[in-house]
Design a protein around this motif. Structure first.
Motif, PDB file in Angstrom:
ATOM      1  N   ALA A   1       0.832  -1.205   0.000  1.00  0.00           N
ATOM      2  CA  ALA A   1       0.000   0.000   0.000  1.00  0.00           C
ATOM      3  C   ALA A   1       0.866   1.254   0.000  1.00  0.00           C
ATOM      4  N   ALA A   2       1.977   1.230   0.733  1.00  0.00           N
ATOM      5  CA  ALA A   2       2.899   2.362   0.732  1.00  0.00           C
ATOM      6  C   ALA A   2       3.516   2.560  -0.650  1.00  0.00           C
ATOM      7  N   SER A   3       3.841   1.463  -1.329  1.00  0.00           N
ATOM      8  CA  SER A   3       4.408   1.561  -2.679  1.00  0.00           C
ATOM      9  C   SER A   3       3.429   2.223  -3.632  1.00  0.00           C
ATOM     10  N   LEU A   4       2.173   1.806  -3.572  1.00  0.00           N
ATOM     11  CA  LEU A   4       1.163   2.391  -4.438  1.00  0.00           C
ATOM     12  C   LEU A   4       0.959   3.868  -4.109  1.00  0.00           C
ATOM     13  N   SER A   5       0.948   4.203  -2.831  1.00  0.00           N
ATOM     14  CA  SER A   5       0.800   5.595  -2.434  1.00  0.00           C
ATOM     15  C   SER A   5       1.962   6.442  -2.942  1.00  0.00           C
ATOM     16  N   LEU A   6       3.163   5.901  -2.897  1.00  0.00           N
ATOM     17  CA  LEU A   6       4.322   6.642  -3.407  1.00  0.00           C
ATOM     18  C   LEU A   6       4.207   6.895  -4.902  1.00  0.00           C
ATOM     19  N   HIS A   7       3.691   5.934  -5.643  1.00  0.00           N
ATOM     20  CA  HIS A   7       3.466   6.185  -7.073  1.00  0.00           C
ATOM     21  C   HIS A   7       2.470   7.318  -7.270  1.00  0.00           C
ATOM     22  N   LEU A   8       1.387   7.309  -6.516  1.00  0.00           N
ATOM     23  CA  LEU A   8       0.365   8.346  -6.677  1.00  0.00           C
ATOM     24  C   LEU A   8       0.896   9.720  -6.291  1.00  0.00           C
ATOM     25  N   ARG A   9       1.776   9.771  -5.303  1.00  0.00           N
ATOM     26  CA  ARG A   9       2.336  11.039  -4.857  1.00  0.00           C
ATOM     27  C   ARG A   9       3.501  11.499  -5.731  1.00  0.00           C
ATOM     28  N   TYR A  10       4.298  10.564  -6.198  1.00  0.00           N
ATOM     29  CA  TYR A  10       5.517  10.898  -6.942  1.00  0.00           C
ATOM     30  C   TYR A  10       5.599  10.068  -8.225  1.00  0.00           C
ATOM     31  N   PRO A  11       4.638  10.242  -9.137  1.00  0.00           N
ATOM     32  CA  PRO A  11       4.660   9.428 -10.362  1.00  0.00           C
ATOM     33  C   PRO A  11       5.881   9.688 -11.231  1.00  0.00           C
ATOM     34  N   GLU A  12       6.512  10.835 -11.041  1.00  0.00           N
ATOM     35  CA  GLU A  12       7.728  11.124 -11.801  1.00  0.00           C
ATOM     36  C   GLU A  12       8.907  10.296 -11.315  1.00  0.00           C
ATOM     37  N   LEU A  13       8.785   9.686 -10.135  1.00  0.00           N
ATOM     38  CA  LEU A  13       9.862   8.873  -9.570  1.00  0.00           C
ATOM     39  C   LEU A  13       9.605   7.380  -9.710  1.00  0.00           C
ATOM     40  N   PHE A  14       8.359   6.943  -9.405  1.00  0.00           N
ATOM     41  CA  PHE A  14       8.079   5.516  -9.310  1.00  0.00           C
ATOM     42  C   PHE A  14       6.930   5.137 -10.239  1.00  0.00           C
ATOM     43  N   ARG A  15       7.238   4.297 -11.228  1.00  0.00           N
ATOM     44  CA  ARG A  15       6.214   3.852 -12.174  1.00  0.00           C
ATOM     45  C   ARG A  15       6.169   2.337 -12.327  1.00  0.00           C
ATOM     46  N   ARG A  16       7.000   1.629 -11.570  1.00  0.00           N
ATOM     47  CA  ARG A  16       7.073   0.181 -11.657  1.00  0.00           C
ATOM     48  C   ARG A  16       6.991  -0.385 -10.245  1.00  0.00           C
ATOM     49  N   LEU A  17       5.950  -1.145  -9.927  1.00  0.00           N
ATOM     50  CA  LEU A  17       5.722  -1.622  -8.574  1.00  0.00           C
ATOM     51  C   LEU A  17       5.607  -3.139  -8.524  1.00  0.00           C
ATOM     52  N   LEU A  18       6.150  -3.722  -7.449  1.00  0.00           N
ATOM     53  CA  LEU A  18       5.981  -5.143  -7.137  1.00  0.00           C
ATOM     54  C   LEU A  18       5.161  -5.200  -5.854  1.00  0.00           C
ATOM     55  N   LEU A  19       3.927  -5.683  -5.952  1.00  0.00           N
ATOM     56  CA  LEU A  19       2.978  -5.619  -4.849  1.00  0.00           C
ATOM     57  C   LEU A  19       2.636  -7.033  -4.377  1.00  0.00           C
ATOM     58  N   PHE A  20       3.165  -7.405  -3.213  1.00  0.00           N
ATOM     59  CA  PHE A  20       2.957  -8.735  -2.643  1.00  0.00           C
ATOM     60  C   PHE A  20       1.851  -8.650  -1.579  1.00  0.00           C
ATOM     61  N   SER A  21       0.724  -9.295  -1.829  1.00  0.00           N
ATOM     62  CA  SER A  21      -0.350  -9.409  -0.833  1.00  0.00           C
ATOM     63  C   SER A  21      -0.692  -8.056  -0.222  1.00  0.00           C
ATOM     64  N   GLY A  22      -1.005  -7.097  -1.074  1.00  0.00           N
ATOM     65  CA  GLY A  22      -1.216  -5.738  -0.619  1.00  0.00           C
ATOM     66  C   GLY A  22      -2.343  -5.590   0.393  1.00  0.00           C
ATOM     67  N   ALA A  23      -2.081  -4.791   1.445  1.00  0.00           N
ATOM     68  CA  ALA A  23      -3.110  -4.446   2.426  1.00  0.00           C
ATOM     69  C   ALA A  23      -3.854  -3.222   1.896  1.00  0.00           C
ATOM     70  N   PHE A  24      -4.687  -3.447   0.920  1.00  0.00           N
ATOM     71  CA  PHE A  24      -5.377  -2.362   0.230  1.00  0.00           C
ATOM     72  C   PHE A  24      -6.718  -2.093   0.918  1.00  0.00           C
ATOM     73  N   TYR A  25      -6.632  -1.361   2.025  1.00  0.00           N
ATOM     74  CA  TYR A  25      -7.822  -1.013   2.788  1.00  0.00           C
ATOM     75  C   TYR A  25      -8.595   0.100   2.081  1.00  0.00           C
ATOM     76  N   ASP A  26      -9.656   0.575   2.731  1.00  0.00           N
ATOM     77  CA  ASP A  26     -10.538   1.558   2.101  1.00  0.00           C
ATOM     78  C   ASP A  26      -9.784   2.794   1.615  1.00  0.00           C
ATOM     79  N   THR A  27      -8.824   3.268   2.408  1.00  0.00           N
ATOM     80  CA  THR A  27      -8.109   4.485   2.026  1.00  0.00           C
ATOM     81  C   THR A  27      -7.360   4.299   0.719  1.00  0.00           C
ATOM     82  N   SER A  28      -6.695   3.167   0.553  1.00  0.00           N
ATOM     83  CA  SER A  28      -5.972   2.908  -0.699  1.00  0.00           C
ATOM     84  C   SER A  28      -6.930   2.846  -1.880  1.00  0.00           C
TER      85      SER A  28
END
Length: 247
Positions: free
Chosen positions: A137-164
């Motif tokens: 969830a932190a990785s996905l949030s970092l992409h949304l906040r800093y798309p110019e930095l992070f565009r490739r994510l490896l997401l293992f069993s993400g805790a994607f709660y309501d906020t995400s």
């Protein structure tokens, strides 16, 4: 994987003082084979939340070293960012009290430190981020906040709660995001601090939300539970996915 040629790795450790977090964080950095022999080369890099655990429990450096030496993976760097377990939820959770500070630390302190010291690529398509559970969830949030930095994510069993999920719903297009998602079919009633949680369904929902916004999502599910033993087995496929995105 006990063959000495695979376990003989170069790993350097640094302590980074963070102005954003007001504390020190350890970085453990894996250097690929041949790094010192090729002074002109620049390398892709993977930043990992729960970073020290990725090295110890996930054995990511040994797995990566083996794949590189077998010719299945081009050389790359791995940066493990230490987690402070007592503040993990506040750091990693998109609604956490320290999430603004943590994401600023990664983007504005950790990445510049690594890129200033090592010959890693500053191309956002060669800069990857990996996380397990709330780290995903932190990785996905970092992409949304800093798309110019992070565009490739490896997401293992993400805790994607309501906020995400709500953060993704606010986006019209995520066509600059490429994500590899993996979840265990038996992750349907995982004990969390907030009670049992269905990670399996949450990851399917997030997959659909991302694809509906034109993100390039590779989704995989396997038999497994919410433990490092499962994620460690999935790391080789995730790293080979990176190889395909770089081809």
């Amino acid at each position: 994987m006990s063959d000495p040629q695979y376990t003989r790795r170069v790993i350097e450790t640094h302590t980074l003082q963070s102005a954003h977090l007001g504390e020190d964080r350890t970085l453990k950095i894996y250097l690929p084979p041949g790094y010192t022999e090729h002074p002109e080369a620049r390398y892709p890099v993977v930043y990992c939340h729960d970073g020290l655990e990725f090295f110890t429990h996930g054995r990511i450096a040994t797995i990566c070293n083996k794949l590189i030496l077998e010719g299945k993976l081009n050389p790359l760097f791995i940066v493990g960012i230490e987690v402070h377990k007592q503040t993990r939820n506040d750091d990693y959770g998109p609604d956490g009290a320290r999430h603004d500070a943590y994401t600023a630390f990664v983007a504005k302190e950790c990445v510049p430190f690594v890129e200033g010291r090592y010959r890693v690529s500053d191309d956002p398509y060669h800069r990857f981020m990996a996380g397990i559970s709330l780290g995903a969830a932190a990785s996905l949030s970092l992409h949304l906040r800093y798309p110019e930095l992070f565009r490739r994510l490896l997401l293992f069993s993400g805790a994607f709660y309501d906020t995400s999920r709500e953060l993704v719903r606010r986006e019209s297009f995520l066509n600059d995001l490429t994500a590899y998602m993996v979840v265990g079919r038996q992750e349907t009633g995982v004990d969390t601090t907030a009670g049992p949680y269905d990670f399996y369904q949450a990851n399917q929902t997030m997959r659909d939300l991302l694809r509906a916004r034109s993100a390039d999502v590779t989704y995989k599910e396997s038999d497994g539970t919410h433990i490092w033993g499962f994620w460690q087995k999935e790391i080789p496929d995730a790293l080979e996915f990176l190889q395909r995105t770089l081809a």
